[in-house]
Write a protein that holds these residues in place. Structure first.
Motif, PDB file in Angstrom:
ATOM      1  N   ALA A  11       0.979  -1.312   0.101  1.00 17.04           N
ATOM      2  CA  ALA A  11      -0.106   0.016   0.093  1.00 17.04           C
ATOM      3  C   ALA A  11       0.904   1.164   0.111  1.00 17.04           C
ATOM      4  CB  ALA A  11      -0.936  -0.097   1.072  1.00 17.04           C
ATOM      5  N   LEU A  12       2.016   1.330   0.682  1.00 18.91           N
ATOM      6  CA  LEU A  12       2.894   2.441   0.955  1.00 18.91           C
ATOM      7  C   LEU A  12       3.488   2.475  -0.335  1.00 18.91           C
ATOM      8  CD1 LEU A  12       3.765   4.493   3.126  1.00 18.91           C
ATOM      9  CD2 LEU A  12       5.650   2.842   3.444  1.00 18.91           C
ATOM     10  N   ARG A  13       3.986   1.484  -0.997  1.00 18.65           N
ATOM     11  CA  ARG A  13       4.824   1.540  -2.279  1.00 18.65           C
ATOM     12  C   ARG A  13       4.053   2.112  -3.598  1.00 18.65           C
ATOM     13  NH1 ARG A  13       5.805  -3.459  -2.436  1.00 18.65           N
ATOM     14  NH2 ARG A  13       4.404  -4.103  -4.284  1.00 18.65           N
ATOM     15  N   LEU A  14       2.668   1.781  -3.347  1.00 22.56           N
ATOM     16  CA  LEU A  14       1.503   2.159  -4.488  1.00 22.56           C
ATOM     17  C   LEU A  14       0.975   3.193  -4.203  1.00 22.56           C
ATOM     18  CD1 LEU A  14       0.167  -1.563  -4.702  1.00 22.56           C
ATOM     19  CD2 LEU A  14       1.513  -0.428  -6.604  1.00 22.56           C
ATOM     20  N   GLY A  15       1.292   4.059  -3.200  1.00 21.93           N
ATOM     21  CA  GLY A  15       0.641   5.307  -3.032  1.00 21.93           C
ATOM     22  C   GLY A  15      -0.762   5.255  -2.330  1.00 21.93           C
ATOM     23  N   CYS A  16      -1.230   4.275  -1.901  1.00 20.55           N
ATOM     24  CA  CYS A  16      -2.663   3.955  -1.239  1.00 20.55           C
ATOM     25  C   CYS A  16      -2.498   4.687   0.104  1.00 20.55           C
ATOM     26  CB  CYS A  16      -2.950   2.780  -1.248  1.00 20.55           C
ATOM     27  SG  CYS A  16      -3.254   1.784  -2.923  1.00 20.55           S
ATOM     28  N   ARG A  17      -3.619   5.584   0.423  1.00 19.71           N
ATOM     29  CA  ARG A  17      -3.894   6.267   1.664  1.00 19.71           C
ATOM     30  C   ARG A  17      -4.477   5.154   2.716  1.00 19.71           C
ATOM     31  NH1 ARG A  17      -2.909   8.018   4.570  1.00 19.71           N
ATOM     32  NH2 ARG A  17      -4.169   9.981   5.617  1.00 19.71           N
ATOM     33  N   SER A  18      -5.047   4.094   2.204  1.00 22.38           N
ATOM     34  CA  SER A  18      -5.649   3.214   2.805  1.00 22.38           C
ATOM     35  C   SER A  18      -5.643   1.685   2.403  1.00 22.38           C
ATOM     36  CB  SER A  18      -7.087   3.563   3.318  1.00 22.38           C
ATOM     37  OG  SER A  18      -7.843   3.757   2.173  1.00 22.38           O
ATOM     38  N   VAL A  19      -6.127   0.739   3.274  1.00 25.58           N
ATOM     39  CA  VAL A  19      -6.326  -0.587   2.754  1.00 25.58           C
ATOM     40  C   VAL A  19      -7.492  -0.948   3.298  1.00 25.58           C
ATOM     41  CG1 VAL A  19      -5.722  -2.935   3.219  1.00 25.58           C
ATOM     42  CG2 VAL A  19      -3.760  -1.502   2.841  1.00 25.58           C
ATOM     43  N   ALA A  20      -8.371  -1.766   2.428  1.00 27.56           N
ATOM     44  CA  ALA A  20      -9.610  -2.251   2.587  1.00 27.56           C
ATOM     45  C   ALA A  20      -9.901  -3.516   2.742  1.00 27.56           C
ATOM     46  CB  ALA A  20     -10.753  -1.673   1.548  1.00 27.56           C
ATOM     47  N   VAL A  30      -3.104  -6.774   9.832  1.00 26.40           N
ATOM     48  CA  VAL A  30      -2.866  -5.901   8.471  1.00 26.40           C
ATOM     49  C   VAL A  30      -3.121  -4.718   8.945  1.00 26.40           C
ATOM     50  CG1 VAL A  30      -3.802  -5.364   6.121  1.00 26.40           C
ATOM     51  CG2 VAL A  30      -3.409  -7.681   6.669  1.00 26.40           C
ATOM     52  N   ALA A  31      -4.185  -4.414   9.819  1.00 25.65           N
ATOM     53  CA  ALA A  31      -4.714  -2.852  10.253  1.00 25.65           C
ATOM     54  C   ALA A  31      -3.299  -2.408  10.888  1.00 25.65           C
ATOM     55  CB  ALA A  31      -5.822  -3.006  10.895  1.00 25.65           C
ATOM     56  N   ASP A  32      -2.808  -3.418  11.950  1.00 28.31           N
ATOM     57  CA  ASP A  32      -1.746  -2.853  12.668  1.00 28.31           C
ATOM     58  C   ASP A  32      -0.352  -2.403  12.072  1.00 28.31           C
ATOM     59  OD1 ASP A  32      -3.315  -2.981  15.160  1.00 28.31           O
ATOM     60  OD2 ASP A  32      -2.452  -4.986  15.909  1.00 28.31           O
ATOM     61  N   ALA A  33      -0.218  -3.422  10.959  1.00 31.38           N
ATOM     62  CA  ALA A  33       0.986  -2.983  10.062  1.00 31.38           C
ATOM     63  C   ALA A  33       0.765  -2.083   9.333  1.00 31.38           C
ATOM     64  CB  ALA A  33       1.148  -4.301   9.145  1.00 31.38           C
ATOM     65  N   CYS A  34      -0.550  -1.690   8.938  1.00 33.14           N
ATOM     66  CA  CYS A  34      -0.653  -0.481   8.150  1.00 33.14           C
ATOM     67  C   CYS A  34      -0.649   0.993   8.978  1.00 33.14           C
ATOM     68  CB  CYS A  34      -1.984  -0.508   7.416  1.00 33.14           C
ATOM     69  SG  CYS A  34      -2.237  -1.673   6.189  1.00 33.14           S
ATOM     70  N   ARG A  35      -1.113   0.814  10.305  1.00 34.25           N
ATOM     71  CA  ARG A  35      -1.158   1.962  11.005  1.00 34.25           C
ATOM     72  C   ARG A  35       0.331   2.543  11.608  1.00 34.25           C
ATOM     73  NH1 ARG A  35      -5.542   1.994  15.764  1.00 34.25           N
ATOM     74  NH2 ARG A  35      -6.657   2.161  14.238  1.00 34.25           N
ATOM     75  N   ALA A  36       1.074   1.167  11.569  1.00 24.79           N
ATOM     76  CA  ALA A  36       2.668   1.596  11.917  1.00 24.79           C
ATOM     77  C   ALA A  36       3.380   2.286  10.772  1.00 24.79           C
ATOM     78  CB  ALA A  36       3.402   0.323  12.200  1.00 24.79           C
ATOM     79  N   ARG A  37       2.569   2.290   9.443  1.00 24.33           N
ATOM     80  CA  ARG A  37       3.294   3.149   8.336  1.00 24.33           C
ATOM     81  C   ARG A  37       2.428   4.302   7.794  1.00 24.33           C
ATOM     82  NH1 ARG A  37       4.385  -2.063   8.619  1.00 24.33           N
ATOM     83  NH2 ARG A  37       6.386  -3.095   7.748  1.00 24.33           N
ATOM     84  N   GLY A  38       1.466   4.614   8.687  1.00 24.30           N
ATOM     85  CA  GLY A  38       0.510   5.834   8.359  1.00 24.30           C
ATOM     86  C   GLY A  38      -0.510   5.556   7.372  1.00 24.30           C
TER      87      GLY A  38
END
Length: 358
Positions: free
Chosen positions: A119-128, A144-152
């Motif tokens: 998500a970070l590499r592809l420029g996505c602000r969120s994951v659904a 997944v939510a925790d891993a995403c939150r750690a990366r903004g």
């Protein structure tokens, strides 16, 4: 080979069966059996998740497709699901995923960190978490939510909300936004058409609105002759305003015949407009039409002065009438939602991606 990821929401019963406590269905299983969702199973005297780290596919979508109109408008979201579902809706429009009994459906794989990095590499602000319900892959969604939150990166649950209290509290301690599919406003519909019940869904909505900071929007798919009567729409939208407040956006979307419900016609656009009008007359400030082309019905206006705040043409944004703080540029009234200083520019693009074993 299936993974067997440990879970914690289960109870051993006096007769030796183990009950899954994630949703109200409460499947009580002997060794080797699976729940109705098919993906939570009894293995070695415990309930395990058999789809952890595996997906039916990943795709970059506009956030408005979830649908979320008041959460980071114009941005892209990395969407994925797994397999299985804890409801049995006869009209399911993702039935090939949600009703899958084949592990071949899980064609892509990624660790929680792999999803977040992608998500970070592809420029996505969120994951659904979407396509099927994250309730059934709760442990994977949380990680997944925790891993995403750690990366903004934000996380979004697209869900029917059919879950028990402990599962609600576990999932939504980690998630930033949710769209809950309120399928109808009668127990009869849920029982006959979805093999479920309405009450737990209403409890999920109340919990999200009053006990969390999760941004909430509601979708109501209108099926001709089943859940589109004026009285039901009136009762539902009054309940939303009285119990959840006027700022929860509602999306009235069009049904098309699918899976086991091929005998109903597609929803006329006039039905969606009627539902939107009933909602707004009852005090819903942000009511939208979906699955039809309707710029007026999909755009956001200031509830105080009527100024056009966000113009939408399907998933493309046009005119923007808010300041950097999410306030109406004409009257300074705040618009409910989660906004950034400038809207995103992803538009209507849909881009499938492969993550592999990242």
């Amino acid at each position: 080979m299936e993974d067997a990821h440990p879970t914690s929401l289960w109870t051993t019963l006096p007769d030796g069966r183990i009950r899954c406590d994630v949703c109200p269905r409460g499947c009580a299983l002997h060794e080797g059996q699976r729940g109705l969702c098919f993906v939570r199973a009894r293995r070695d005297d415990a309930i395990v998740l058999t789809t952890y780290g595996r997906s039916s596919g990943f795709c970059i979508d506009p956030i408005e497709k979830k649908p979320l109109n008041h959460f980071l408008p114009g941005t892209s979201v990395l969407s994925f699901g797994t397999a299985g579902c804890n409801l049995a809706c006869r009209f399911c429009q993702n039935w090939d995923i949600s009703k899958s009994r084949q592990v071949d459906t899980l064609a892509d794989a990624a660790s929680p960190e792999g999803v977040a990095e992608a998500a970070l590499r592809l420029g996505c602000r969120s994951v659904a978490f979407t396509y099927n319900d994250p309730v059934v892959f709760l442990e994977y969604a949380v990680d997944v939510a925790d891993a995403c939150r750690a990366r903004g990166i934000a996380s979004v649950a697209v869900t029917a909300g059919y879950m028990n209290d402990a599962a609600r509290r576990e999932l939504y301690a980690h998630v930033d936004a949710a769209n809950v599919d309120l399928k109808a406003f009668t127990e009869g519909f849920y029982h006959r058409v979805c093999a479920g019940s309405l009450a737990p869904v209403l409890e999920t909505l109340r919990f999200l609105r009053h006990e969390t900071q999760v941004w909430l929007e509601i979708t109501n798919l209108l099926i001709p002759g089943l859940n589109d009567a004026d009285r039901e729409l009136d009762e539902m939208t009054r309940w939303v305003v009285e119990r959840l407040g006027p700022d929860v956006p509602m999306h009235f979307t069009a049904f098309h015949p699918d899976w086991k419900m091929l005998d109903r016609p597609p929803t006329p656009a006039s039905t969606l407009s009627r539902a939107r009008r009933i909602a707004m007359d009852n005090g819903v400030r942000y009511a939208y039409t979906g699955n039809v082309h309707d710029v007026a019905g999909q755009s956001t206006r200031c509830h105080a002065c009527g100024h056009l705040l966000i113009e939408r043409d399907w998933y493309d944004l046009g005119s923007w009438g808010m300041d950097a703080h999410g306030r109406c540029e004409r009257c300074d009234e705040p618009c409910a939602g989660v906004f950034e200083e400038r809207p995103g520019r992803w538009g209507a693009r849909r881009m499938p991606v492969r993550l592999g074993a990242a």
